[in-house]
Motif scaffolding. Sequence first.
Motif, PDB file in Angstrom:
ATOM      1  N   TRP A  80      88.849 -60.194 -50.002  1.00 47.83           N
ATOM      2  CA  TRP A  80      89.388 -59.495 -48.835  1.00 47.83           C
ATOM      3  C   TRP A  80      89.265 -60.358 -47.583  1.00 47.83           C
ATOM      4  O   TRP A  80      90.150 -60.347 -46.727  1.00 47.83           O
ATOM      5  CB  TRP A  80      88.693 -58.157 -48.640  1.00 47.83           C
ATOM      6  N   HIS A  81      88.162 -61.116 -47.452  1.00 44.04           N
ATOM      7  CA  HIS A  81      88.036 -62.007 -46.301  1.00 44.04           C
ATOM      8  C   HIS A  81      89.155 -63.038 -46.290  1.00 44.04           C
ATOM      9  O   HIS A  81      89.667 -63.399 -45.218  1.00 44.04           O
ATOM     10  CB  HIS A  81      86.676 -62.712 -46.331  1.00 44.04           C
ATOM     11  N   SER A 101      92.140 -61.730 -44.552  1.00 40.14           N
ATOM     12  CA  SER A 101      91.991 -61.252 -43.178  1.00 40.14           C
ATOM     13  C   SER A 101      92.781 -62.131 -42.217  1.00 40.14           C
ATOM     14  O   SER A 101      93.070 -63.299 -42.487  1.00 40.14           O
ATOM     15  CB  SER A 101      90.518 -61.242 -42.778  1.00 40.14           C
ATOM     16  N   GLU A 102      93.122 -61.555 -41.075  1.00 37.81           N
ATOM     17  CA  GLU A 102      93.899 -62.271 -40.067  1.00 37.81           C
ATOM     18  C   GLU A 102      93.141 -63.487 -39.557  1.00 37.81           C
ATOM     19  O   GLU A 102      93.734 -64.537 -39.304  1.00 37.81           O
ATOM     20  CB  GLU A 102      94.240 -61.331 -38.906  1.00 37.81           C
ATOM     21  N   SER A 121      97.170 -55.404 -42.901  1.00 39.45           N
ATOM     22  CA  SER A 121      96.456 -56.591 -42.446  1.00 39.45           C
ATOM     23  C   SER A 121      95.379 -56.227 -41.436  1.00 39.45           C
ATOM     24  O   SER A 121      94.249 -56.746 -41.504  1.00 39.45           O
ATOM     25  CB  SER A 121      97.456 -57.580 -41.832  1.00 39.45           C
ATOM     26  N   ILE A 142      92.359 -54.577 -43.197  1.00 43.68           N
ATOM     27  CA  ILE A 142      91.504 -55.547 -43.888  1.00 43.68           C
ATOM     28  C   ILE A 142      90.604 -56.262 -42.888  1.00 43.68           C
ATOM     29  O   ILE A 142      89.381 -56.356 -43.078  1.00 43.68           O
ATOM     30  CB  ILE A 142      92.375 -56.561 -44.662  1.00 43.68           C
ATOM     31  N   THR A 143      91.208 -56.737 -41.807  1.00 39.09           N
ATOM     32  CA  THR A 143      90.433 -57.466 -40.798  1.00 39.09           C
ATOM     33  C   THR A 143      89.361 -56.576 -40.188  1.00 39.09           C
ATOM     34  O   THR A 143      88.206 -57.002 -40.012  1.00 39.09           O
ATOM     35  CB  THR A 143      91.367 -58.006 -39.705  1.00 39.09           C
ATOM     36  N   VAL A 195      86.362 -55.944 -42.847  1.00 39.55           N
ATOM     37  CA  VAL A 195      85.470 -57.052 -43.203  1.00 39.55           C
ATOM     38  C   VAL A 195      84.713 -57.593 -41.999  1.00 39.55           C
ATOM     39  O   VAL A 195      83.723 -58.319 -42.169  1.00 39.55           O
ATOM     40  CB  VAL A 195      86.239 -58.197 -43.899  1.00 39.55           C
ATOM     41  N   THR A 196      85.162 -57.247 -40.781  1.00 37.63           N
ATOM     42  CA  THR A 196      84.467 -57.724 -39.582  1.00 37.63           C
ATOM     43  C   THR A 196      83.630 -56.642 -38.919  1.00 37.63           C
ATOM     44  O   THR A 196      83.058 -56.869 -37.847  1.00 37.63           O
ATOM     45  CB  THR A 196      85.474 -58.279 -38.561  1.00 37.63           C
TER      46      THR A 196
END
Length: 425
Positions: free
Chosen positions: A117-118, A121-122, A408, A411-412, A415-416
């Motif tokens: 997933w990372h 990420s954007e 998108s 996801i970003t 994970v952040t």
Amino acid sequence: MSIRDEVLNAQKIPLRHLAELNPRPVSIRQETSVYLPMEAISEFGPADTSRRRPSDELQRGYSYIADGDVAYAKVTPCFENGKGLVAGHLPDGHAFATTEVTVLRPWPVLDKSYLGWHLQSESFLSGGAASMTGSGGLRRVPDMFALTYKIPLPSLATQRAIADYLGRETARIDTLIEEQQRLIEMLRERRFALRVGVALRGTDQAAEVESSLPWANELPAHWRVVPLTSVARLESGHTPSRSREDWWQDCYIPWVSLHDVGMMRGVKYLHDTAQRISDAGIANSSARLLPAGTVVLSRDATVGRTAIMGAPMATSQHFAAWVCGPELDPEYLWVLFEDAMQPFFDSFQNGSTIRTIGMGDLKAFRIPLPPLDEQCRIVEFLDEETSKIDMLIEEAARFVELSKERRSALITAAVTGQIDVREAA
């Protein structure tokens, strides 16, 4: 502590401390192994594992991937498109991929799906794109970018919770995207069928019909079928000498060439061209300045692309052009070329080989010819009905684009640590 706080407070660690880069293969005992060319790799979805090659061949110079590894495409535009995979349940437990992928083997502290997933990420995609080296279609993300890229490292339980959440939520978004893409395909098929049906039957679908042309099984009985050259003047083009730079610089006459084929898809009028020539270039070649309203058709490369000149233009030899007489509406001829005659144009392509439509073929073109007022009604009806379908296609395409942006961003954010996936679930 919430998952969000744990991710935000987690130490960011370079991937070189969390994964092995491009692991070497262990001893392969099978005679053949799965081979993954770039086209077999999707956007972190299932890979096509149907291709196999001799293992001895693959062990020399291909990228080795085993179950548990994570790989991403490093070459443009595949990197920007997010191509990659989280390997699992591979036949034989391993595969070999194109060298245009970077393979990461996570250490036990890093969950493979969380890493996957990372990589979608954007921050990873934008950073990787900015680090690319090379030129044109050979630009690649250097492996050093992956080694130095930092990701937060919460507990394995939190990593898996984030991965599970994204798996569920992106699956829902993907389902909506697939539904809209199917709708777009259905609308395009409906659009094509409408345009062909009306172009060859008219607006009165109940009119008596008869067979007249190989590519038009049923035409209204009161329509004529005529050689195209009997109602339009056929012209061909030419390329003035490239050695005379003064014929090509600071010129004002639009010149239709293969550079314009791409912009012709679905476009009725061509108002400008990628290249222009001078009066001297025309005077010293076989090119001719043709009037606005002339219908052009590509003869080779992409056979069948067509447009109407929106201004006086000349053409290269790769195009044929028809200056329509008083019995033929240029817009009706464009409809025939753009839609109804495409199966006929396809007959000039044999597998991957495309032959030029010769002058003999062009002179032999026969077309249905409704009365002029009926041609105008057909064009007007199709403009109106096609615009309705095009609007629906545009709306569906906007939904797809917004859904991809939401995917998108989700996801970003996950994970952040911008969202707490436990509360969002």
